[in-house]
Design a protein around this motif. Structure first.
Motif, PDB file in Angstrom:
ATOM      1  N   ILE A 231       0.831  -1.203   0.000  1.00 55.42           N
ATOM      2  CA  ILE A 231       0.000   0.000   0.000  1.00 55.42           C
ATOM      3  C   ILE A 231       0.865   1.252   0.000  1.00 55.42           C
ATOM      4  N   TRP A 232       1.985   1.192   0.666  1.00 58.14           N
ATOM      5  CA  TRP A 232       2.890   2.336   0.739  1.00 58.14           C
ATOM      6  C   TRP A 232       4.323   1.858   0.552  1.00 58.14           C
ATOM      7  N   GLU A 233       5.184   2.804   0.218  1.00 59.79           N
ATOM      8  CA  GLU A 233       6.606   2.501   0.094  1.00 59.79           C
ATOM      9  C   GLU A 233       7.294   2.590   1.453  1.00 59.79           C
ATOM     10  N   LYS A 234       7.009   3.672   2.201  1.00 55.26           N
ATOM     11  CA  LYS A 234       7.637   3.870   3.513  1.00 55.26           C
ATOM     12  C   LYS A 234       6.664   4.576   4.449  1.00 55.26           C
ATOM     13  N   ILE A 235       6.657   4.149   5.709  1.00 54.52           N
ATOM     14  CA  ILE A 235       6.089   4.968   6.784  1.00 54.52           C
ATOM     15  C   ILE A 235       7.268   5.714   7.388  1.00 54.52           C
ATOM     16  N   THR A 236       7.256   7.030   7.261  1.00 49.96           N
ATOM     17  CA  THR A 236       8.462   7.783   7.598  1.00 49.96           C
ATOM     18  C   THR A 236       8.507   8.266   9.044  1.00 49.96           C
ATOM     19  N   ASP A 237       7.384   8.711   9.596  1.00 46.16           N
ATOM     20  CA  ASP A 237       7.386   9.201  10.976  1.00 46.16           C
ATOM     21  C   ASP A 237       5.989   9.062  11.555  1.00 46.16           C
ATOM     22  N   LEU A 238       5.893   9.094  12.909  1.00 42.96           N
ATOM     23  CA  LEU A 238       4.645   8.778  13.599  1.00 42.96           C
ATOM     24  C   LEU A 238       4.369   9.761  14.728  1.00 42.96           C
ATOM     25  N   ILE A 239       3.084  10.039  14.969  1.00 37.31           N
ATOM     26  CA  ILE A 239       2.623  10.750  16.160  1.00 37.31           C
ATOM     27  C   ILE A 239       1.307  10.114  16.603  1.00 37.31           C
ATOM     28  N   ILE A 240       0.870  10.418  17.823  1.00 39.66           N
ATOM     29  CA  ILE A 240      -0.409   9.924  18.341  1.00 39.66           C
ATOM     30  C   ILE A 240      -1.411  11.073  18.318  1.00 39.66           C
ATOM     31  N   SER A 241      -2.593  10.818  17.770  1.00 40.07           N
ATOM     32  CA  SER A 241      -3.612  11.859  17.657  1.00 40.07           C
ATOM     33  C   SER A 241      -4.367  12.012  18.966  1.00 40.07           C
ATOM     34  N   PRO A 242      -5.115  13.116  19.134  1.00 47.99           N
ATOM     35  CA  PRO A 242      -5.946  13.283  20.341  1.00 47.99           C
ATOM     36  C   PRO A 242      -6.977  12.173  20.502  1.00 47.99           C
ATOM     37  N   GLU A 243      -7.361  11.528  19.408  1.00 49.72           N
ATOM     38  CA  GLU A 243      -8.349  10.440  19.460  1.00 49.72           C
ATOM     39  C   GLU A 243      -7.688   9.072  19.599  1.00 49.72           C
ATOM     40  N   ASN A 244      -6.382   9.057  19.891  1.00 50.45           N
ATOM     41  CA  ASN A 244      -5.623   7.823  20.093  1.00 50.45           C
ATOM     42  C   ASN A 244      -5.405   7.046  18.797  1.00 50.45           C
ATOM     43  N   SER A 245      -5.439   7.739  17.669  1.00 48.39           N
ATOM     44  CA  SER A 245      -5.026   7.125  16.412  1.00 48.39           C
ATOM     45  C   SER A 245      -3.532   7.346  16.218  1.00 48.39           C
ATOM     46  N   ILE A 246      -2.943   6.529  15.367  1.00 50.26           N
ATOM     47  CA  ILE A 246      -1.539   6.697  14.998  1.00 50.26           C
ATOM     48  C   ILE A 246      -1.508   7.432  13.665  1.00 50.26           C
ATOM     49  N   LEU A 247      -1.008   8.665  13.683  1.00 50.49           N
ATOM     50  CA  LEU A 247      -0.869   9.432  12.450  1.00 50.49           C
ATOM     51  C   LEU A 247       0.533   9.228  11.906  1.00 50.49           C
ATOM     52  N   ALA A 248       0.633   9.063  10.593  1.00 48.63           N
ATOM     53  CA  ALA A 248       1.919   8.754   9.974  1.00 48.63           C
ATOM     54  C   ALA A 248       2.049   9.466   8.641  1.00 48.63           C
ATOM     55  N   THR A 249       3.265   9.908   8.340  1.00 46.98           N
ATOM     56  CA  THR A 249       3.567  10.377   6.995  1.00 46.98           C
ATOM     57  C   THR A 249       4.024   9.181   6.163  1.00 46.98           C
ATOM     58  N   LEU A 250       3.526   9.123   4.929  1.00 49.71           N
ATOM     59  CA  LEU A 250       3.828   8.009   4.030  1.00 49.71           C
ATOM     60  C   LEU A 250       4.508   8.515   2.773  1.00 49.71           C
ATOM     61  N   GLU A 251       5.431   7.714   2.273  1.00 47.19           N
ATOM     62  CA  GLU A 251       5.924   7.883   0.909  1.00 47.19           C
ATOM     63  C   GLU A 251       5.284   6.787   0.061  1.00 47.19           C
ATOM     64  N   ILE A 252       4.595   7.207  -1.010  1.00 49.35           N
ATOM     65  CA  ILE A 252       3.949   6.261  -1.916  1.00 49.35           C
ATOM     66  C   ILE A 252       4.506   6.512  -3.309  1.00 49.35           C
ATOM     67  N   GLN A 253       4.950   5.458  -3.974  1.00 46.17           N
ATOM     68  CA  GLN A 253       5.580   5.633  -5.284  1.00 46.17           C
ATOM     69  C   GLN A 253       4.741   5.007  -6.392  1.00 46.17           C
ATOM     70  N   PHE A 254       5.078   5.385  -7.621  1.00 49.20           N
ATOM     71  CA  PHE A 254       4.439   4.876  -8.855  1.00 49.20           C
ATOM     72  C   PHE A 254       2.938   5.160  -8.896  1.00 49.20           C
ATOM     73  N   PRO A 255       2.480   6.386  -9.069  1.00 47.92           N
ATOM     74  CA  PRO A 255       3.300   7.600  -9.117  1.00 47.92           C
ATOM     75  C   PRO A 255       3.656   8.068  -7.714  1.00 47.92           C
ATOM     76  N   PHE A 256       4.678   8.923  -7.633  1.00 45.05           N
ATOM     77  CA  PHE A 256       5.121   9.384  -6.323  1.00 45.05           C
ATOM     78  C   PHE A 256       4.073  10.284  -5.687  1.00 45.05           C
ATOM     79  N   VAL A 257       3.705   9.955  -4.452  1.00 46.88           N
ATOM     80  CA  VAL A 257       2.761  10.748  -3.673  1.00 46.88           C
ATOM     81  C   VAL A 257       3.194  10.669  -2.216  1.00 46.88           C
ATOM     82  N   SER A 258       3.075  11.779  -1.493  1.00 41.45           N
ATOM     83  CA  SER A 258       3.246  11.747  -0.040  1.00 41.45           C
ATOM     84  C   SER A 258       1.883  11.952   0.594  1.00 41.45           C
ATOM     85  N   ALA A 259       1.684  11.346   1.756  1.00 41.76           N
ATOM     86  CA  ALA A 259       0.348  11.347   2.348  1.00 41.76           C
ATOM     87  C   ALA A 259       0.436  11.367   3.863  1.00 41.76           C
TER      88      ALA A 259
END
Length: 399
Positions: A231-259
């Motif tokens: 689904i993704w190329e890399k999970i780059t970094d993580l934080i915990i949301s106020p609702e106790n979710s794990i928020l993450a920045t993703l690198e997604i390739q082909f085509p390149f997208v960050s999310a």
């Protein structure tokens, strides 16, 4: 004649003296206390006890323990009838164990009598001529940690000199370490570390949790869809949301997208929102909170400028800030990526960067958003074998 008068006078005085003193000695109602009455001993008591645990997040309820024999034994019962000069030792228990300076900061300065050391985990009071009030505040000691990419070893980072002290090794199995860790966050809600790994060869980037009681990793998301595609190329970094979710920045390739993605604590991917626009973060993707837990900042790199992106959690508002490098021996922005970001309780933002020049070096810097600066602090790794990721703020009691 004079001699007779003097002799008679001496005889009379002696008789009077003897009779007066004999009368006192023989009086059954007269005691020595009437002559020298005793001084009543004054006692003092503890009139109030207070523990401020607003900044304490470890388990248990805090209470005082007391000792009047120099720490030989302690009791939860408040001592009474203390005398001037008595030494009273006081420590803090969480219902299961005593807590110590290795994991917490202590402040006893609010007590009516100053102990010998106001920041010790044991307060030593000497009773004076007054009652005593005891007040303590307990604050989590939070350490900055990084992980060696190739070994899974975590280190405590000393910002004063860049020193690294071994803390623990994350284990994928009983014998195999969890390596190539990229992002790390501690979840105060369940006491678990959540970590992402980067892709390498046939190994996909995955999401794990780590139990701090044994440092064993548990796979939470193995990064495959219903057709077994990643689904993704890399999970780059993580934080915990106020609702106790794990928020993450993703690198997604082909085509390149960050999310920006949201996982629940079981590892299920709930939502992924792409960064859009003419200028969006592409590389590095270090992630932390900005001025509130409704604002994120994302770091980038490998460009002609090092940038910070500010946004709300839905990515509908995006502000781009260009950082000026300060204190780096190599100030070519294209050689750097902001891999991780941390916003500490004092409001300071720290960044872990990789420098891709002749070798891959790891640096720690401060992000000054008021002056749009990236200020170098230390180089903590030189070359591939000293390559670090996973900058995280973790309470000391957790490991």
């Amino acid at each position: 004649m004079k001699m007779r008068k003097l002799a008679l006078y001496a005889l009379v005085c002696g008789w009077v003296f003897l009779n007066v003193n004999c009368g006192k000695d023989d009086d059954p109602n007269t005691t020595s206390d009437d002559v020298n009455p005793p001084v009543s001993e004054v006692f003092y008591n503890i009139t109030q006890t207070t523990i401020n645990d607003d900044a304490y997040t470890a388990p248990g309820e805090l209470s005082f323990l007391y000792s009047l024999n120099n720490g030989g034994s302690y009791t939860a019962e408040i001592p009474k009838d203390l005398s001037k000069g008595d030494e009273l030792w006081v420590k803090i228990n969480n219902g299961e164990v005593d807590i110590y300076e290795e994991d917490f900061y202590f402040d006893w300065s609010g007590s009516s009598i100053a102990p010998a050391d106001t920041e010790s985990d044991v307060a030593k009071f000497v009773i004076k001529e007054s009652d005593l009030t005891i007040s303590a505040s307990v604050t989590d000691k939070v350490e900055l940690l990084v992980s060696n990419r190739d070994t899974g070893q975590f280190y405590v980072l000393d910002l004063t000199d860049g020193g690294l002290t071994p803390a623990f090794t994350a284990m994928k199995t009983v014998e195999e370490p969890l390596i190539r860790i990229r992002g790390v966050v501690y979840n105060y809600n369940d006491g678990q570390l959540y970590v992402s790994t980067t892709s390498f060869g046939a190994d996909r980037s995955k999401l794990y949790s780590i139990d701090p009681t044994n440092f064993q990793a548990k796979l939470r998301n193995e990064n495959n869809d219903e057709n077994d595609n990643k689904i993704w190329e890399k999970i780059t970094d993580l934080i915990i949301s106020p609702e106790n979710s794990i928020l993450a920045t993703l690198e997604i390739q082909f085509p390149f997208v960050s999310a920006l993605a949201s996982f629940d604590s079981s590892g299920l991917l709930n939502e992924s929102i792409d960064f859009n626009g003419d200028d969006f973060p592409c590389c590095g993707l270090g992630l932390t909170y900005g001025g509130s837990n409704q604002e994120i900042i994302v770091g980038t790199g490998n460009l002609d400028q090092i940038k910070i992106y500010k946004s709300n959690l839905t990515l509908t508002e995006l502000e781009v800030m260009v950082l000026t490098m300060e204190g780096f021996s190599n100030e070519n922005p294209v050689d750097y990526e902001i891999r991780n970001l941390i916003h500490n309780d004092s409001g300071i933002i720290y960044a872990l960067l990789h420098e891709f020049s002749e070798t891959t070096n790891t640096h720690i810097a401060q992000v000054d958003l008021e002056n749009n600066k990236l200020i170098h602090i230390h180089q903590i790794g030189t070359g591939g074998q000293q390559r670090y990721n996973g900058l995280a703020a973790i309470p000391a009691y957790a490991f």
